[in-house]
Design an enzyme around this catalytic site. Sequence first.
Site, short mmCIF file in Angstrom:
data_model
loop_
_atom_site.label_atom_id
_atom_site.label_comp_id
_atom_site.label_asym_id
_atom_site.label_seq_id
_atom_site.Cartn_x
_atom_site.Cartn_y
_atom_site.Cartn_z
N ASN A 136 -2.27 3.09 -10.36
CA ASN A 136 -2.78 2.32 -9.43
C ASN A 136 -2.69 0.77 -9.55
O ASN A 136 -2.31 0.47 -10.78
CB ASN A 136 -4.07 2.71 -9.18
N ARG A 187 10.76 -0.64 -4.39
CA ARG A 187 9.64 -0.74 -5.48
C ARG A 187 9.45 0.43 -6.03
O ARG A 187 9.79 1.75 -5.35
CB ARG A 187 8.19 -0.99 -4.86
N GLN A 241 -5.36 -8.60 -3.44
CA GLN A 241 -5.59 -7.79 -2.59
C GLN A 241 -6.94 -7.61 -2.37
O GLN A 241 -7.24 -7.11 -1.07
CB GLN A 241 -4.83 -6.34 -2.80
N ASP A 281 -1.36 5.27 -6.64
CA ASP A 281 0.24 4.97 -6.22
C ASP A 281 1.11 6.10 -6.71
O ASP A 281 2.01 6.45 -6.13
CB ASP A 281 0.81 3.58 -6.68
N GLY A 325 1.00 -1.23 0.04
CA GLY A 325 0.09 0.06 0.09
C GLY A 325 1.04 1.21 0.05
O GLY A 325 1.74 1.26 0.81
N ALA A 326 0.66 2.09 -0.96
CA ALA A 326 1.73 3.25 -0.88
C ALA A 326 2.17 3.96 0.02
O ALA A 326 3.00 4.25 0.38
CB ALA A 326 0.92 4.33 -2.03
O1 MRU Z 1 1.17 -3.79 -4.93
P1 MRU Z 1 0.24 -3.01 -3.65
O2 MRU Z 1 -0.68 -3.76 -3.02
O3 MRU Z 1 1.09 -2.32 -2.79
O4 MRU Z 1 -0.78 -2.11 -4.44
C1 MRU Z 1 -1.49 -1.05 -4.07
C2 MRU Z 1 -2.50 -0.01 -4.66
O5 MRU Z 1 -2.36 -0.25 -5.85
C3 MRU Z 1 -3.30 0.63 -3.97
O6 MRU Z 1 -4.41 0.90 -4.53
C4 MRU Z 1 -2.50 2.01 -3.70
O7 MRU Z 1 -1.47 1.84 -2.86
C5 MRU Z 1 -3.43 3.27 -3.26
S1 MRU Z 1 -4.07 3.18 -1.54
C6 MRU Z 1 -3.18 2.74 -0.36
#
Ligand code: MRU
Length: 339
Positions: free
Chosen positions: A235, A85, A184, A225, A50-51
């Site tokens: 995203n 990342r 997720q 993101d 999560g970002a």
């Molecule tokens: O690969 P992830 O699970 O880290 O990706 C997360 C997302 O794409 C979320 O939609 C994004 O971080 C925004 S909300 C916290």
Amino acid sequence: MPHLQSRSLRIYANHLEYLDQTQLPQAERWVRCDSPEEWQVAVKSLAIRGAPLIGLSAAFVLAQYAARHPQSDWQLVSDHLRATRPTAVNLMYCLDAMEACFEQGVNALAERADALFAEDRTLCQQMAERGADLLQTGDRVLTHCNTGALATAGVGTAIGALAVAKQRGVELHVYVDETRPLLQGGRLTAWEMADLDIPYQLIADSMAASLMAAGKVDKVMVGADRICANGDFANKVGTYMLAVIAHYHQVPFYVVAPYTTVDPACATGAEIPIEQRDPAEIRGVAGAFGEVIWAPDNAPVWNPAFDVTPAKLVTAWVLDTGVFDAAAIERGEHFLGRS
Ligand code: MRU
């Protein structure tokens, strides 16, 4: 006792603990993290994800490393964390903020990490309130990936808006995309919906178009993101597909994110670096539920973790700084609240 705590992070003086998101919802397992190397493994595997959460946890890991190794090269460590990342810009935001404190020493770094955590909690609440203003009783909202308390220090981004609406007594029905390949939505958002007591149904990603064609979706709300200066945003992969079908079916499409997800240096989505991930994630599934492989051995794979949605498909960007639609952007307002 942790001195700071969120749904998925506990901060102690010399280490942190994270809720291993690869194990949810089958197991709530807290794991200790003592070093930048352990953090990198956790972030690459999406145990921490999560970002906003990626950025915040990096800030604490860097502050704790600096306190333990006052003579070493903090910049080198920050560079390694930064490369873990590439897509979510919140990691760069947090590390930029930490690096700006290097000259002030270890106490300043610890204080800065604490401040970033507190800031994210406030930003979550602010954007969630604005997002909730867009929701009414009876709305059927489709969401993608996981954008809740698990992914931030606070109530979340898009899920935060749903949570605040629920607190206000707004009755919603949420459709949760399972979000292949790493699920997720199916694992984490479904678990958070139950936790928040919001009625929901889980769907496979490929069902969203027919659900909209059947007139069953009133709004789409997703997180981001990285948001570019022109409003294009990255995203979780699958978001672009949702935006296209929402546009076709004239369903409003909202992006909910903090200003820390805005990258003014990125002019358009073409400049966003997109993470490519392990082919094994597409050849099958793995996790707390075991491993299942269905593709032929070594089947060639394309596995981008994110996709880019063009600004023209977005109804409005819901930030802590305000709600911006295309007209607002054309007027010269921009996401950081300064025109
Ligand atoms: O690969 P992830 O699970 O880290 O990706 C997360 C997302 O794409 C979320 O939609 C994004 O971080 C925004 S909300 C916290």
